[in-house]
Write an enzyme that holds these catalytic residues in place. Sequence first.
Site, PDB file in Angstrom:
ATOM      1  N   ASP A 198     -54.003  -1.088  11.053  1.00  0.00           N
ATOM      2  CA  ASP A 198     -54.787   0.111  10.760  1.00  0.00           C
ATOM      3  C   ASP A 198     -53.984   1.053   9.851  1.00  0.00           C
ATOM      4  OD1 ASP A 198     -57.234   1.648  11.477  1.00  0.00           O
ATOM      5  OD2 ASP A 198     -55.786   3.082  12.293  1.00  0.00           O
ATOM      6  N   GLU A 250     -55.160  -2.891   6.350  1.00  0.00           N
ATOM      7  CA  GLU A 250     -56.289  -2.038   5.957  1.00  0.00           C
ATOM      8  C   GLU A 250     -55.753  -1.036   4.942  1.00  0.00           C
ATOM      9  OE1 GLU A 250     -59.231   1.520   7.257  1.00  0.00           O
ATOM     10  OE2 GLU A 250     -57.188   1.396   7.959  1.00  0.00           O
TER      11      GLU A 250
HETATM   12  C1  NOJ Z   1     -59.326   3.073  10.161  1.00  0.00           C
HETATM   13  C2  NOJ Z   1     -60.244   2.552  11.214  1.00  0.00           C
HETATM   14  O1  NOJ Z   1     -61.008   1.498  10.685  1.00  0.00           O
HETATM   15  C3  NOJ Z   1     -61.088   3.713  11.685  1.00  0.00           C
HETATM   16  O2  NOJ Z   1     -62.125   3.298  12.538  1.00  0.00           O
HETATM   17  C4  NOJ Z   1     -60.197   4.714  12.357  1.00  0.00           C
HETATM   18  O3  NOJ Z   1     -60.954   5.852  12.715  1.00  0.00           O
HETATM   19  C5  NOJ Z   1     -59.064   5.159  11.421  1.00  0.00           C
HETATM   20  N1  NOJ Z   1     -58.460   4.047  10.762  1.00  0.00           N
HETATM   21  C6  NOJ Z   1     -58.001   5.893  12.186  1.00  0.00           C
HETATM   22  O4  NOJ Z   1     -57.351   5.025  13.083  1.00  0.00           O
END
Ligand code: NOJ
Length: 518
Positions: A198, A250
Amino acid sequence: MTVTDDWWRGAAIYQVYPRSFADGNGDGIGDLAGVRARLPYLAELGIDAIWFSPWYPSPMADGGYDVADYRDIDPAFGTLADAEALITEAHALGIRIIIDIVPNHCSDQHPWFAEALRSPSARKRFWFREGRGELPPNDWQSRFGGPAWTRVPDGSWYLHLYASEQPDLNWTEPEVHEEFEDVLRFWFDRGVDGFRIDVADGLVKDPELPDVGGAAERLPYSDMDGVHEIYRAWRKIADSYPDKRIFVGEMWLPDPERFALYLRSDELHSGFNFDFLACPWEPDRLRAVIQSTVDAHAPVGAPATWVLSNHDVTRHVTRYGRSGDTGFDFADRRHGTPVDRELGTRRARAAALLTMALPGGVYVYQGEELGLWEIEDLPDELRQDPVFARTKGSDPGRDGCRIPIPWSAPFGESWLPMPAEWAGYTAEVQESRPDSMLHLYRKALALRPGDGAMEWIDLGPDVLAFRREDGFCCVVNLGCTPISLPEHESVLLASGPGAVEGEELAPDAAVWLREASA
Ligand code: NOJ
């Protein structure tokens, strides 16, 4: 150690958002028992791996992306023993397991943060600073709206790029590195095959924390070497296991060259390509995004990944059916724009064939295979996403793409209600209809080519057409009139009823062909 099974390069990975996938105990919240019961469904769908959005104990201030304990399972989802059983059962069906790791921040209920609140000497794992008079230490804005700083009772402030319940961790601290390396081993030892990281591009902040003029997307990550060092250390851990374990980052990076730096052979295995997801349903834009993605990956030899939807964005049936702009932008969700759902569905079918024909890995967000659309008319009092509250309702948030999956009707109570209309879109109903989205996904997943080269075929400006290995050819018509198909030996798969009539491909349709052998 040389690990050679590159299973992830062309993998189809299915994203499970645990709260909304399948409810095994009937309490209205998805859980691991529900996932275990649906593993045969996923095996039949034809996926190679499941990526779980966070399943850890969490107060759910951000749907699980606020982790209170990285080594356990949230009681609403089950137990560690359930997770272990799930991993074993999935492996027996040939399905690998990837789990989310959230290293940028933890929950304000994590023991480290509780300790930091109690004793200022334990604050170095986070970003605590003194304010400027009554104002926060700098002008950074939370990506969920409002200031990125919250004040604690003794007057100090702490940084949170997301909700105030998600304090950012300080990756200049060796203890933070050690902790996460240990967490990776904990799950690898339990058979997990990989991690989705993440906010992978956001961990290392400029320690000076300079003002940026208020724009969250301009936050300075000056220490790029620092973040690459983290991933090189992680990669060594993955490579110390005898079978292949992977990392997917991500990353919302506008610069393809910077993106590729994360994918060097001793760092992450792949990263999400959100340019493709954000791209409108327009031939020139899509062609350019596909080409720049392939070009960016080539020098580092990493496979591209293709994503149409996930738990943060408006479902693509809705996006593609909108009048006007069909792209996605966090800054403006275009909530409430008129939608022609029939058109959106036709395009979603074509987009599925386009995505699954491209070289590299593909991600399928739960419910995509049922053709589910964004639920935009949830009553405000039911909305749970912190984005809604933090923006004082100006952004509706992400609940509309997180509605539980309709397995069969009638629906019971669930944490977000399923619309009555979904009774016609359940997995059970679609199973019995050969033309359903579910059957299209199954066939496409069975026939799709994996990683490897692609070569464009010029069929005019409104058409995306390319060939892959072994005479496999994909043609997508984004124009307003039917087009003639190129010469071919057979039609492998068409995006829907009426897509191919004689030798013509209808507008907003796609087809996979086997080219005539030379
Ligand atoms: C990206 C995640 O996909 C999202 O759902 C989340 O709110 C943020 N990162 C913070 O962790």
